[in-house]
Structure formats: C-alpha cells, structure tokens
Design a protein around this motif. Structure first.
Motif, mmCIF file in Angstrom:
data_model
loop_
_atom_site.group_PDB
_atom_site.id
_atom_site.type_symbol
_atom_site.label_atom_id
_atom_site.label_comp_id
_atom_site.label_asym_id
_atom_site.label_seq_id
_atom_site.Cartn_x
_atom_site.Cartn_y
_atom_site.Cartn_z
ATOM 1 N N SER A 145 -69.281 -52.401 -7.737
ATOM 2 C CA SER A 145 -68.188 -52.194 -6.785
ATOM 3 C C SER A 145 -66.866 -52.140 -7.549
ATOM 4 O O SER A 145 -66.783 -52.547 -8.718
ATOM 5 N N THR A 146 -65.834 -51.656 -6.906
ATOM 6 C CA THR A 146 -64.526 -51.560 -7.547
ATOM 7 C C THR A 146 -64.012 -52.934 -7.958
ATOM 8 O O THR A 146 -63.425 -53.103 -9.034
ATOM 9 N N GLN A 205 -57.152 -41.030 -12.482
ATOM 10 C CA GLN A 205 -55.811 -41.033 -11.892
ATOM 11 C C GLN A 205 -54.998 -42.222 -12.395
ATOM 12 O O GLN A 205 -54.536 -43.062 -11.636
ATOM 13 N N GLY A 206 -54.858 -42.298 -13.704
ATOM 14 C CA GLY A 206 -54.034 -43.344 -14.301
ATOM 15 C C GLY A 206 -54.555 -44.730 -13.995
ATOM 16 O O GLY A 206 -55.736 -45.028 -14.143
ATOM 17 N N PHE A 207 -53.661 -45.614 -13.524
ATOM 18 C CA PHE A 207 -54.041 -46.999 -13.259
ATOM 19 C C PHE A 207 -54.831 -47.143 -11.966
ATOM 20 O O PHE A 207 -55.363 -48.219 -11.685
ATOM 21 N N ASN A 208 -54.903 -46.095 -11.146
ATOM 22 C CA ASN A 208 -55.634 -46.169 -9.876
ATOM 23 C C ASN A 208 -57.026 -45.541 -9.960
ATOM 24 O O ASN A 208 -57.635 -45.246 -8.942
ATOM 25 N N THR A 209 -57.518 -45.330 -11.162
ATOM 26 C CA THR A 209 -58.819 -44.688 -11.329
ATOM 27 C C THR A 209 -59.936 -45.592 -10.818
ATOM 28 O O THR A 209 -59.999 -46.777 -11.158
ATOM 29 N N ALA A 225 -68.059 -42.625 -12.975
ATOM 30 C CA ALA A 225 -69.399 -42.783 -13.533
ATOM 31 C C ALA A 225 -70.451 -42.138 -12.634
ATOM 32 O O ALA A 225 -71.379 -41.477 -13.115
ATOM 33 N N ALA A 226 -70.312 -42.311 -11.317
ATOM 34 C CA ALA A 226 -71.272 -41.703 -10.392
ATOM 35 C C ALA A 226 -71.213 -40.186 -10.470
ATOM 36 O O ALA A 226 -72.254 -39.510 -10.472
ATOM 37 N N ALA A 227 -70.005 -39.630 -10.541
ATOM 38 C CA ALA A 227 -69.869 -38.176 -10.663
ATOM 39 C C ALA A 227 -70.473 -37.682 -11.969
ATOM 40 O O ALA A 227 -71.119 -36.623 -12.010
#
Length: 321
Positions: free
Chosen positions: A58-59, A279-283, A289-291
């Motif tokens: 999870s994130t 997307q920078g710090f919001n990646t 990884a799933a993609a």
C-alpha cells in the motif's frame, strides 16, 4: 615446528595443484563458484524482486522508514489504479460500469493498454524492417565479392558503437522534413535502421557457413538466385532470423530517447509513458511498479515461447554440412 596434522597449509605445500586435484580442493572451488553465482543472481534479480514487492504494498507501507523487505499486508491498490486509469482513458469506463456495475473513478489519466499497443506496433514493425534489410544485405555480403566490401562491413560495425543521442538532431530534422513527426512510422524507420547492422553481422556468419552443396543443388533444379534465397536458405535460417528479430524487438520496446522526443502523450510508447507516472514527491511507487509489471507481461510471454529459437540462433549460428 608444526606437524602435518596441525598445519592447514601442509597439503598445499606438498601438492601445489591441490585446489584442482584433491577432493577438498574440488569442494572449495564449487563453494566459491556457488557463492559467486548467488551474489550475481542477487544483484541481477533484486531490482525485479523489489518491483514486485513494491507493487504489492500500500502507499502507506511504501512510505515507511525503514522500508520493509516483504509486504506486511498485501495490497492490489497499484494494479487497481492502473487498470481503472487505462479503462477511463480509453473510454471503456462506461461499458464496465453498465455491464459489471463497477464504478470507475481514477485520479490518474494514463492509458497503459494503449501504450502497450503502440509499443507492440513499433517494436514488431522495427523488428521486421531490420530483419528484411539486414538479411538481404548480409546474403549479398556473404555470397558476392566486390570492391570495398571489407570497408563496408567495418562501417556497419562502427555504426553500432555510436549512441542514439549522437544522431538525435539530424534524425529529428530528417523526420520533420519527411512529415513523420509524432508518428509511429518514424520510430519504426529509426529503430529498424539502428538494428539492421547487427542483423547483417549475425546473419552473415550464418550465410558464410551455409553448405555450398545445397546452393548448387538448387541451381541444378533450375532455381534462380532469388528462389534459392527465399525458398531454400531463408527457411533453414529460421533460428537466426528469430534471434535477430528478438534483438531488434527488444531494442525498440525499451528505447526511450527517440520515443520521448518524437511522440506526444497520445501516441506514446511504454518507456516514455511510464515516466508520466512519476510525479516528483507525489509519486505513487506502487502504481509505477504495477504498471511496469503489466507492460512486461506481453514481452515475457513472447520470449518464454520463442526462447529456444533465440538461444539456438545465437549459439548454433550455422549449418554444418
């Protein structure tokens, strides 16, 4: 003075080839080779393992410090976001909602399935072009003698040593002049030209060792040079042709610089497309990884099916008459 029973080097001093001749030396060599293989395997496979593990986290768990080597709780959040994004971007979200009653709502607007289709078109086209051009050229270079042949082969080999970025500007000017900017045909032509010299060198080795008796037999049967090449030699060169195609396919599938420069987001292939997930710090690294796993599946399935042809094409090389 130490005796043979207490001196661990006594046997080695008596027999300088102890490492190769004795049973104990054999165990030492096998252990050393095994450890070396384990270290290399860990170095090569750990990034793949980390990608899979990250995709299953999870994130919140990904952001933990220190990071966990194994998911504490398996999560398919990354795969869900990638699939939902692709369905919404390609316009199939309405069909899925009406058919299965599943609401599709993604904050990411990336069509991963479209990228896979684009990459397959470019990679297959480049592979076919490289094999066609390289095979014809290698047959002529192998079976015909003409002035400048050695120089031409050297130039083809030297062309493989130049990085793609070195020819970026002239390639961009050429593609723009031909009106092929932002088209998959542009990448097919570039990738096919980049890999054709490798195909020439690989296939020339096959044609050099091809039995002359088979060629002479086809001439006795009144076959023209083209018929001999197309109906006799090409079928027997199947493994080498497949190996050449796979090499060209993989180069086109993984190439980033030209695809990033010549295509926009709508026509993007897989390598530049994956960058849009960062997307920078919001990646969301589980999404990245799933993609990456999803886009690897078609290539892995294809390579698993034709792997033996690839190995035979590179190691077998020629026919022994």
């Amino acid at each position: 003075m130490a005796t043979d029973n207490t001196d661990p080097t006594a046997e080695f001093r008596r027999n300088q080839s102890w490492l190769y001749d004795s049973k104990a030396g054999g165990y030492v060599r096998k252990t050393a080779v095994g450890l070396l293989i384990l270290i290399i395997a860990a170095f090569v496979l750990f990034p793949l393992y980390w990608m899979i593990v990250t995709a299953l986290k999870s994130t919140a768990e990904i952001q933990q410090i220190p990071p966990t080597l194994f998911p504490e709780q398996f999560s398919l959040e990354g795969f869900r976001l990638v699939v939902e994004s692709s369905l919404e971007s390609s316009g199939y979200d309405g069909f899925v909602e009406s058919t299965f009653g599943v609401e599709i709502s993604s904050a990411i607007n990336i069509d991963i399935l479209g990228m896979i289709v684009n990459s397959l078109k470019v990679a297959i086209g480049a592979g076919v072009l490289a094999v066609v051009l390289g095979t014809g050229a290698s047959y002529v270079l192998s079976r015909r003698e003409f002035r400048g042949k050695t120089v031409l082969m050297s130039l083809l080999l030297a062309s493989l040593m130049f990085p793609g970025t070195a020819i970026m500007v002239p390639e961009w000017e050429l593609i723009s002049t031909l009106g092929l900017f932002n088209t998959h045909l542009a990448l097919i032509l570039i990738y096919g030209a980049m890999t054709a010299p490798f195909v020439v060198w690989l296939m020339k080795g096959f044609f050099d060792d091809f039995p002359d008796s088979i060629v002479e037999a086809s001439r006795i049967d009144q076959c023209t040079s083209f018929e001999t090449f197309w109906y006799v030699i090409v079928p027997m060169a199947r493994n080498s042709l497949i190996a050449s195609f796979i090499f060209a396919f993989l180069l086109a599938w993984n190439e980033l610089v030209f695809a990033l420069t010549l295509l926009d987001n709508q026509n993007s292939t897989v390598p530049p497309g994956l960058l849009t997930f960062v997307q920078g710090f919001n990646t969301q690294w589980n999404v990245v990884a799933a993609a990456s796993i999803i886009v690897s599946v078609p290539v892995l399935i294809g390579l698993a099916y034709i792997q033996r042809y690839f190995v035979q094409g590179l190691t077998g090389g020629a026919i022994k008459g």
